[in-house]
Design a protein around this motif. Structure first.
Motif, PDB file in Angstrom:
ATOM      1  N   PRO A   7      61.866 103.474   3.215  1.00 47.80           N
ATOM      2  CA  PRO A   7      62.142 102.090   2.798  1.00 47.80           C
ATOM      3  C   PRO A   7      60.941 101.197   3.063  1.00 47.80           C
ATOM      4  CG  PRO A   7      63.287 102.594   4.837  1.00 47.80           C
ATOM      5  CD  PRO A   7      62.639 103.872   4.365  1.00 47.80           C
ATOM      6  N   ARG A   8      60.772 100.180   2.231  1.00 49.14           N
ATOM      7  CA  ARG A   8      59.666  99.247   2.417  1.00 49.14           C
ATOM      8  C   ARG A   8      59.947  98.338   3.607  1.00 49.14           C
ATOM      9  NH1 ARG A   8      58.287  96.334  -3.083  1.00 49.14           N
ATOM     10  NH2 ARG A   8      60.370  95.597  -2.698  1.00 49.14           N
ATOM     11  N   LYS A   9      58.881  97.912   4.242  1.00 52.96           N
ATOM     12  CA  LYS A   9      58.987  97.006   5.384  1.00 52.96           C
ATOM     13  C   LYS A   9      59.207  95.590   4.870  1.00 52.96           C
ATOM     14  CE  LYS A   9      58.384  95.480   9.615  1.00 52.96           C
ATOM     15  NZ  LYS A   9      59.454  95.499  10.539  1.00 52.96           N
ATOM     16  N   THR A  10      60.237  94.953   5.342  1.00 50.59           N
ATOM     17  CA  THR A  10      60.471  93.544   5.008  1.00 50.59           C
ATOM     18  C   THR A  10      60.312  92.727   6.279  1.00 50.59           C
ATOM     19  OG1 THR A  10      62.849  93.772   5.347  1.00 50.59           O
ATOM     20  CG2 THR A  10      62.035  94.046   3.100  1.00 50.59           C
ATOM     21  N   TRP A  11      59.653  91.606   6.146  1.00 48.41           N
ATOM     22  CA  TRP A  11      59.383  90.751   7.295  1.00 48.41           C
ATOM     23  C   TRP A  11      60.461  89.686   7.403  1.00 48.41           C
ATOM     24  CZ3 TRP A  11      55.746  92.429  10.449  1.00 48.41           C
ATOM     25  CH2 TRP A  11      54.786  93.288   9.956  1.00 48.41           C
ATOM     26  N   GLN A  12      60.843  89.391   8.632  1.00 50.97           N
ATOM     27  CA  GLN A  12      61.811  88.338   8.911  1.00 50.97           C
ATOM     28  C   GLN A  12      61.056  87.162   9.523  1.00 50.97           C
ATOM     29  OE1 GLN A  12      65.204  88.487   8.386  1.00 50.97           O
ATOM     30  NE2 GLN A  12      64.957  90.476   7.402  1.00 50.97           N
ATOM     31  N   TYR A  13      61.197  85.999   8.922  1.00 50.81           N
ATOM     32  CA  TYR A  13      60.516  84.805   9.412  1.00 50.81           C
ATOM     33  C   TYR A  13      61.554  83.843   9.977  1.00 50.81           C
ATOM     34  CZ  TYR A  13      56.529  86.490   6.744  1.00 50.81           C
ATOM     35  OH  TYR A  13      55.493  87.246   6.255  1.00 50.81           O
ATOM     36  N   SER A  14      61.211  83.213  11.084  1.00 56.09           N
ATOM     37  CA  SER A  14      62.123  82.259  11.686  1.00 56.09           C
ATOM     38  C   SER A  14      62.155  80.978  10.850  1.00 56.09           C
ATOM     39  CB  SER A  14      61.681  81.930  13.117  1.00 56.09           C
ATOM     40  OG  SER A  14      60.464  81.213  13.102  1.00 56.09           O
ATOM     41  N   ASN A  15      63.205  80.210  11.060  1.00 55.81           N
ATOM     42  CA  ASN A  15      63.337  78.929  10.375  1.00 55.81           C
ATOM     43  C   ASN A  15      62.163  78.019  10.704  1.00 55.81           C
ATOM     44  OD1 ASN A  15      65.260  78.344   8.484  1.00 55.81           O
ATOM     45  ND2 ASN A  15      66.471  77.065   9.843  1.00 55.81           N
ATOM     46  N   GLU A  16      61.701  78.077  11.936  1.00 53.03           N
ATOM     47  CA  GLU A  16      60.590  77.230  12.373  1.00 53.03           C
ATOM     48  C   GLU A  16      59.316  77.546  11.589  1.00 53.03           C
ATOM     49  OE1 GLU A  16      57.947  76.498  16.403  1.00 53.03           O
ATOM     50  OE2 GLU A  16      59.938  77.362  16.583  1.00 53.03           O
ATOM     51  N   VAL A  17      59.042  78.826  11.386  1.00 54.50           N
ATOM     52  CA  VAL A  17      57.852  79.239  10.636  1.00 54.50           C
ATOM     53  C   VAL A  17      57.967  78.765   9.194  1.00 54.50           C
ATOM     54  CG1 VAL A  17      56.604  81.246   9.742  1.00 54.50           C
ATOM     55  CG2 VAL A  17      57.352  81.194  12.125  1.00 54.50           C
ATOM     56  N   LYS A  18      59.146  78.934   8.615  1.00 54.10           N
ATOM     57  CA  LYS A  18      59.360  78.529   7.229  1.00 54.10           C
ATOM     58  C   LYS A  18      59.177  77.031   7.060  1.00 54.10           C
ATOM     59  CE  LYS A  18      62.659  82.207   6.166  1.00 54.10           C
ATOM     60  NZ  LYS A  18      64.044  82.504   5.769  1.00 54.10           N
ATOM     61  N   VAL A  19      59.782  76.257   7.950  1.00 57.07           N
ATOM     62  CA  VAL A  19      59.697  74.790   7.850  1.00 57.07           C
ATOM     63  C   VAL A  19      58.267  74.324   8.049  1.00 57.07           C
ATOM     64  CG1 VAL A  19      60.392  72.626   8.952  1.00 57.07           C
ATOM     65  CG2 VAL A  19      62.091  74.388   8.490  1.00 57.07           C
ATOM     66  N   LYS A  20      57.553  74.917   8.994  1.00 59.08           N
ATOM     67  CA  LYS A  20      56.161  74.526   9.246  1.00 59.08           C
ATOM     68  C   LYS A  20      55.304  74.786   8.010  1.00 59.08           C
ATOM     69  CE  LYS A  20      52.249  75.336  12.283  1.00 59.08           C
ATOM     70  NZ  LYS A  20      51.711  76.108  13.391  1.00 59.08           N
ATOM     71  N   ALA A  21      55.478  75.956   7.405  1.00 57.23           N
ATOM     72  CA  ALA A  21      54.703  76.284   6.200  1.00 57.23           C
ATOM     73  C   ALA A  21      55.044  75.335   5.060  1.00 57.23           C
ATOM     74  CB  ALA A  21      54.970  77.727   5.792  1.00 57.23           C
ATOM     75  N   VAL A  22      56.321  75.027   4.897  1.00 58.24           N
ATOM     76  CA  VAL A  22      56.740  74.110   3.827  1.00 58.24           C
ATOM     77  C   VAL A  22      56.172  72.720   4.074  1.00 58.24           C
ATOM     78  CG1 VAL A  22      58.724  72.914   2.817  1.00 58.24           C
ATOM     79  CG2 VAL A  22      58.824  75.374   3.196  1.00 58.24           C
ATOM     80  N   MET A  23      56.251  72.231   5.307  1.00 58.82           N
ATOM     81  CA  MET A  23      55.743  70.888   5.618  1.00 58.82           C
ATOM     82  C   MET A  23      54.231  70.817   5.380  1.00 58.82           C
ATOM     83  SD  MET A  23      58.383  69.153   6.414  1.00 58.82           S
ATOM     84  CE  MET A  23      57.916  67.715   7.334  1.00 58.82           C
ATOM     85  N   LEU A  24      53.517  71.866   5.721  1.00 57.50           N
ATOM     86  CA  LEU A  24      52.071  71.884   5.481  1.00 57.50           C
ATOM     87  C   LEU A  24      51.773  71.879   3.994  1.00 57.50           C
ATOM     88  CD1 LEU A  24      50.865  74.460   8.151  1.00 57.50           C
ATOM     89  CD2 LEU A  24      50.553  71.990   8.181  1.00 57.50           C
ATOM     90  N   SER A  25      52.586  72.586   3.215  1.00 58.32           N
ATOM     91  CA  SER A  25      52.340  72.646   1.776  1.00 58.32           C
ATOM     92  C   SER A  25      52.690  71.339   1.069  1.00 58.32           C
ATOM     93  CB  SER A  25      53.126  73.797   1.148  1.00 58.32           C
ATOM     94  OG  SER A  25      54.508  73.526   1.150  1.00 58.32           O
TER      95      SER A  25
END
Length: 96
Positions: A7-25
């Protein structure tokens, strides 16, 4: 032909990482591809996170101060841009 039974490796990202990336973008003058590249994620994933953020599927933790993180990052980005401009100027002076 290679055996693809694993199976392919899927990465799990925390909500904090997602929000930080979105806010930066969302910072004016910053491209989604730049944020994705520096965050080591694909820009399609970041675009999906931005959509989910607008739909309130990804919510920032109210207890953490993300504005501090974003303001520090904005300062760093403006510093990098000014340094890049200075480098271009110095290169032009050397070419003359």
């Amino acid at each position: 032909m290679p055996n693809n039974n694993k199976p392919r490796k899927t990465w799990q990202y925390s909500n904090e990482v997602k929000v930080k990336a979105v806010m930066l973008s969302l910072i004016e003058g910053i491209q989604v591809k730049e944020v994705a590249k520096t965050s080591n994620i694909h820009h399609f994933i970041l675009s999906r996170w931005r959509k989910e953020f607008q739909e309130r599927k990804i919510v920032a933790d109210k207890r953490r101060k993300l504005t501090d993180v974003v303001s520090k990052t904005e300062k760093e980005i403006s510093r990098v841009k000014s340094l890049e401009a200075e480098i271009r100027k110095l290169k032009q002076e050397l070419d003359l």
